[in-house]
Design a protein around this motif. Structure first.
Motif, PDB file in Angstrom:
ATOM      1  N   ILE A 200       0.841  -1.185   0.000  1.00  0.00           N
ATOM      2  CA  ILE A 200       0.000   0.000   0.000  1.00  0.00           C
ATOM      3  C   ILE A 200       0.884   1.247   0.000  1.00  0.00           C
ATOM      4  CG2 ILE A 200      -0.136  -0.070   2.519  1.00  0.00           C
ATOM      5  CD1 ILE A 200      -3.030   1.086   0.306  1.00  0.00           C
ATOM      6  N   GLY A 201       0.490   2.273  -0.717  1.00  0.00           N
ATOM      7  CA  GLY A 201       1.234   3.529  -0.701  1.00  0.00           C
ATOM      8  C   GLY A 201       1.446   4.006   0.723  1.00  0.00           C
ATOM      9  N   ALA A 202       2.676   4.380   1.059  1.00  0.00           N
ATOM     10  CA  ALA A 202       3.016   4.707   2.451  1.00  0.00           C
ATOM     11  C   ALA A 202       2.165   5.840   3.016  1.00  0.00           C
ATOM     12  CB  ALA A 202       4.500   5.074   2.555  1.00  0.00           C
ATOM     13  N   GLY A 203       1.639   6.705   2.144  1.00  0.00           N
ATOM     14  CA  GLY A 203       0.787   7.791   2.613  1.00  0.00           C
ATOM     15  C   GLY A 203      -0.503   7.305   3.268  1.00  0.00           C
ATOM     16  N   HIS A 204      -0.868   6.060   3.032  1.00  0.00           N
ATOM     17  CA  HIS A 204      -2.079   5.487   3.636  1.00  0.00           C
ATOM     18  C   HIS A 204      -1.803   4.806   4.983  1.00  0.00           C
ATOM     19  CE1 HIS A 204      -4.827   5.940   0.176  1.00  0.00           C
ATOM     20  NE2 HIS A 204      -3.766   5.713  -0.580  1.00  0.00           N
ATOM     21  N   LEU A 205      -0.544   4.608   5.321  1.00  0.00           N
ATOM     22  CA  LEU A 205      -0.210   3.755   6.467  1.00  0.00           C
ATOM     23  C   LEU A 205      -0.887   4.190   7.769  1.00  0.00           C
ATOM     24  CD1 LEU A 205       3.595   2.896   6.080  1.00  0.00           C
ATOM     25  CD2 LEU A 205       1.646   1.345   5.916  1.00  0.00           C
ATOM     26  N   LYS A 206      -0.797   5.469   8.086  1.00  0.00           N
ATOM     27  CA  LYS A 206      -1.300   5.942   9.379  1.00  0.00           C
ATOM     28  C   LYS A 206      -2.791   5.633   9.543  1.00  0.00           C
ATOM     29  CE  LYS A 206      -1.952  10.374  10.093  1.00  0.00           C
ATOM     30  NZ  LYS A 206      -3.371  10.491  10.517  1.00  0.00           N
ATOM     31  N   THR A 207      -3.575   5.996   8.552  1.00  0.00           N
ATOM     32  CA  THR A 207      -5.026   5.803   8.667  1.00  0.00           C
ATOM     33  C   THR A 207      -5.435   4.353   8.474  1.00  0.00           C
ATOM     34  OG1 THR A 207      -5.153   6.541   6.352  1.00  0.00           O
ATOM     35  CG2 THR A 207      -5.705   8.156   8.055  1.00  0.00           C
ATOM     36  N   ILE A 208      -4.733   3.626   7.624  1.00  0.00           N
ATOM     37  CA  ILE A 208      -5.152   2.247   7.389  1.00  0.00           C
ATOM     38  C   ILE A 208      -4.814   1.358   8.585  1.00  0.00           C
ATOM     39  CG2 ILE A 208      -3.173   1.060   6.292  1.00  0.00           C
ATOM     40  CD1 ILE A 208      -5.349   0.422   4.031  1.00  0.00           C
ATOM     41  N   MET A 209      -3.765   1.684   9.331  1.00  0.00           N
ATOM     42  CA  MET A 209      -3.454   0.918  10.540  1.00  0.00           C
ATOM     43  C   MET A 209      -4.555   1.106  11.583  1.00  0.00           C
ATOM     44  SD  MET A 209       0.703   1.015  11.075  1.00  0.00           S
ATOM     45  CE  MET A 209       0.843   2.794  11.147  1.00  0.00           C
ATOM     46  N   ILE A 210      -5.085   2.322  11.665  1.00  0.00           N
ATOM     47  CA  ILE A 210      -6.195   2.590  12.587  1.00  0.00           C
ATOM     48  C   ILE A 210      -7.422   1.783  12.171  1.00  0.00           C
ATOM     49  CG2 ILE A 210      -7.810   4.350  13.396  1.00  0.00           C
ATOM     50  CD1 ILE A 210      -5.510   6.391  13.084  1.00  0.00           C
ATOM     51  N   LYS A 211      -7.713   1.773  10.889  1.00  0.00           N
ATOM     52  CA  LYS A 211      -8.882   1.046  10.378  1.00  0.00           C
ATOM     53  C   LYS A 211      -8.731  -0.457  10.594  1.00  0.00           C
ATOM     54  CE  LYS A 211     -10.373   4.369   6.835  1.00  0.00           C
ATOM     55  NZ  LYS A 211      -9.472   5.484   7.125  1.00  0.00           N
ATOM     56  N   ILE A 212      -7.514  -0.972  10.434  1.00  0.00           N
ATOM     57  CA  ILE A 212      -7.279  -2.405  10.654  1.00  0.00           C
ATOM     58  C   ILE A 212      -7.565  -2.776  12.102  1.00  0.00           C
ATOM     59  CG2 ILE A 212      -5.434  -4.138  10.855  1.00  0.00           C
ATOM     60  CD1 ILE A 212      -4.239  -2.931   8.281  1.00  0.00           C
ATOM     61  N   ASP A 213      -7.106  -1.950  13.038  1.00  0.00           N
ATOM     62  CA  ASP A 213      -7.363  -2.209  14.456  1.00  0.00           C
ATOM     63  C   ASP A 213      -8.857  -2.173  14.760  1.00  0.00           C
ATOM     64  OD1 ASP A 213      -4.807  -2.683  15.338  1.00  0.00           O
ATOM     65  OD2 ASP A 213      -4.371  -0.577  15.740  1.00  0.00           O
ATOM     66  N   GLU A 214      -9.571  -1.255  14.131  1.00  0.00           N
ATOM     67  CA  GLU A 214     -11.010  -1.148  14.361  1.00  0.00           C
ATOM     68  C   GLU A 214     -11.769  -2.312  13.739  1.00  0.00           C
ATOM     69  OE1 GLU A 214     -11.824   2.627  12.626  1.00  0.00           O
ATOM     70  OE2 GLU A 214     -11.293   3.769  14.439  1.00  0.00           O
ATOM     71  N   TYR A 215     -11.194  -2.917  12.724  1.00  0.00           N
ATOM     72  CA  TYR A 215     -11.872  -3.982  11.993  1.00  0.00           C
ATOM     73  C   TYR A 215     -11.690  -5.355  12.625  1.00  0.00           C
ATOM     74  CZ  TYR A 215     -14.111  -5.790   7.764  1.00  0.00           C
ATOM     75  OH  TYR A 215     -14.994  -6.358   6.873  1.00  0.00           O
ATOM     76  N   ARG A 216     -10.721  -5.498  13.524  1.00  0.00           N
ATOM     77  CA  ARG A 216     -10.400  -6.818  14.069  1.00  0.00           C
ATOM     78  C   ARG A 216     -11.585  -7.470  14.778  1.00  0.00           C
ATOM     79  NH1 ARG A 216      -4.641  -7.633  14.681  1.00  0.00           N
ATOM     80  NH2 ARG A 216      -3.480  -5.715  14.331  1.00  0.00           N
ATOM     81  N   THR A 217     -12.243  -6.730  15.653  1.00  0.00           N
ATOM     82  CA  THR A 217     -13.271  -7.308  16.513  1.00  0.00           C
ATOM     83  C   THR A 217     -14.520  -7.785  15.775  1.00  0.00           C
ATOM     84  OG1 THR A 217     -12.521  -5.943  18.351  1.00  0.00           O
ATOM     85  CG2 THR A 217     -14.693  -6.921  18.556  1.00  0.00           C
ATOM     86  N   PRO A 218     -15.144  -6.941  14.919  1.00  0.00           N
ATOM     87  CA  PRO A 218     -16.391  -7.372  14.297  1.00  0.00           C
ATOM     88  C   PRO A 218     -16.245  -8.454  13.240  1.00  0.00           C
ATOM     89  CG  PRO A 218     -15.742  -5.237  13.444  1.00  0.00           C
ATOM     90  CD  PRO A 218     -14.811  -5.555  14.564  1.00  0.00           C
ATOM     91  N   SER A 219     -15.036  -8.667  12.731  1.00  0.00           N
ATOM     92  CA  SER A 219     -14.862  -9.650  11.673  1.00  0.00           C
ATOM     93  C   SER A 219     -14.931 -11.073  12.220  1.00  0.00           C
ATOM     94  CB  SER A 219     -13.510  -9.444  10.983  1.00  0.00           C
ATOM     95  OG  SER A 219     -13.283 -10.463  10.034  1.00  0.00           O
ATOM     96  N   LYS A 220     -15.564 -11.967  11.461  1.00  0.00           N
ATOM     97  CA  LYS A 220     -15.678 -13.363  11.871  1.00  0.00           C
ATOM     98  C   LYS A 220     -14.370 -14.116  11.696  1.00  0.00           C
ATOM     99  CE  LYS A 220     -20.626 -13.685  10.863  1.00  0.00           C
ATOM    100  NZ  LYS A 220     -21.676 -14.360  10.064  1.00  0.00           N
ATOM    101  N   ILE A 221     -13.545 -13.666  10.755  1.00  0.00           N
ATOM    102  CA  ILE A 221     -12.256 -14.316  10.530  1.00  0.00           C
ATOM    103  C   ILE A 221     -11.161 -13.415  11.093  1.00  0.00           C
ATOM    104  CG2 ILE A 221     -12.005 -13.295   8.230  1.00  0.00           C
ATOM    105  CD1 ILE A 221     -10.542 -15.854   7.401  1.00  0.00           C
ATOM    106  N   GLN A 222     -10.208 -14.008  11.779  1.00  0.00           N
ATOM    107  CA  GLN A 222      -9.151 -13.241  12.435  1.00  0.00           C
ATOM    108  C   GLN A 222      -7.858 -13.315  11.619  1.00  0.00           C
ATOM    109  OE1 GLN A 222      -9.665 -11.260  15.121  1.00  0.00           O
ATOM    110  NE2 GLN A 222     -11.806 -11.890  14.871  1.00  0.00           N
ATOM    111  N   LEU A 223      -7.367 -12.170  11.202  1.00  0.00           N
ATOM    112  CA  LEU A 223      -6.093 -12.097  10.504  1.00  0.00           C
ATOM    113  C   LEU A 223      -5.026 -11.595  11.468  1.00  0.00           C
ATOM    114  CD1 LEU A 223      -7.130 -10.462   7.094  1.00  0.00           C
ATOM    115  CD2 LEU A 223      -7.262 -12.853   7.798  1.00  0.00           C
TER     116      LEU A 223
END
Length: 231
Positions: A200-223
């Motif tokens: 992913i383009g490095a300019g997305h890193l800060k916000t996408i890391m936040i979104k990944i953390d927020e996405y962990r709990t509601p997802s049925k599959i754990q990455l």
């Protein structure tokens, strides 16, 4: 199972930020799947035999290398030597228009903003992916973000520019990043793997890391997410 390494990249070859260095990183991680920042229709064309034939007929090898994003060059080379799957996970969004270009020009005319970008480019050239995936890079991105808001606030047309800024952030960041994360989880539900990378383009890193953390709990599959060069 389902280990994903997030790697911030830069789309153009620049010093130590080049396809050879990215190739070394992939060889070290040994992914079975590469999640790539491209929409499906573009990925299918760019990694097809038709694309290679077209490029060979229209462009010299030197021209092709200059035009092709470093991630694509690396992935094409990696695919020749390893059995991998390429999973495009991006979506089409608005292209830059005159309003957005005007807003970006306001940033690029600010001396402090120029200095930060110069520092980023210099460190990208010197340190490559090590810098792009470092806390130092994220700190500089945060400084740019704060400057952007100050620049917009001081502009004579601040209200209209702030609306453009919000639209740009929504379309080019939030909408795309949410879709890419969702597409990675959708792919993972039907395609088991042990190790993947997400380029992913490095300019997305800060916000996408936040979104990944927020996405962990509601997802049925754990990455199991790992950040390259995590400090």
């Amino acid at each position: 199972m389902f280990n994903v390494t997030l790697i911030g990249t830069f789309h153009s070859e620049y010093g130590l930020c080049n396809s050879d260095e990215l190739y070394k990183i992939l060889e070290d991680i040994k992914p079975e799947v590469i999640f790539h920042e491209l929409p499906t229709h573009l990925s299918e064309f760019c990694y097809s035999e038709k694309f290679d034939i077209l490029c060979n007929n229209k462009l010299t090898q030197k021209q092709l290398i200059a035009l092709m994003p470093l991630e694509m060059k690396c992935i094409k080379r990696y695919k020749q030597n390893y059995d991998i799957k390429i999973a495009p996970i991006d979506i089409d969004t608005i292209q830059k228009d005159e309003e957005i270009n005007y807003m970006l020009e306001a940033f690029s005319n600010d001396e402090n903003y120029i200095n930060i970008e110069y520092e980023q480019k210099a460190l990208t050239k010197q340190e490559g992916f090590y810098f792009l995936n470092s806390n130092k890079y994220l700190e500089l991105e945060k400084k740019k973000e704060l400057l952007e808001k100050d620049i917009l606030e001081s502009d004579n047309h601040k209200n209209s520019l702030q609306n453009i800024y919000k639209r740009f952030q929504t379309e080019q960041h939030d909408k795309r990043e949410n879709a890419m994360i969702q597409n990675i989880y959708n792919y993972s539900r039907g395609n088991p793997y042990k190790q993947a990378v997400f380029l992913i383009g490095a300019g997305h890193l800060k916000t996408i890391m936040i979104k990944i953390d927020e996405y962990r709990t509601p997802s049925k599959i754990q990455l199991n997410w790992t950040m390259y060069n995590n400090e």
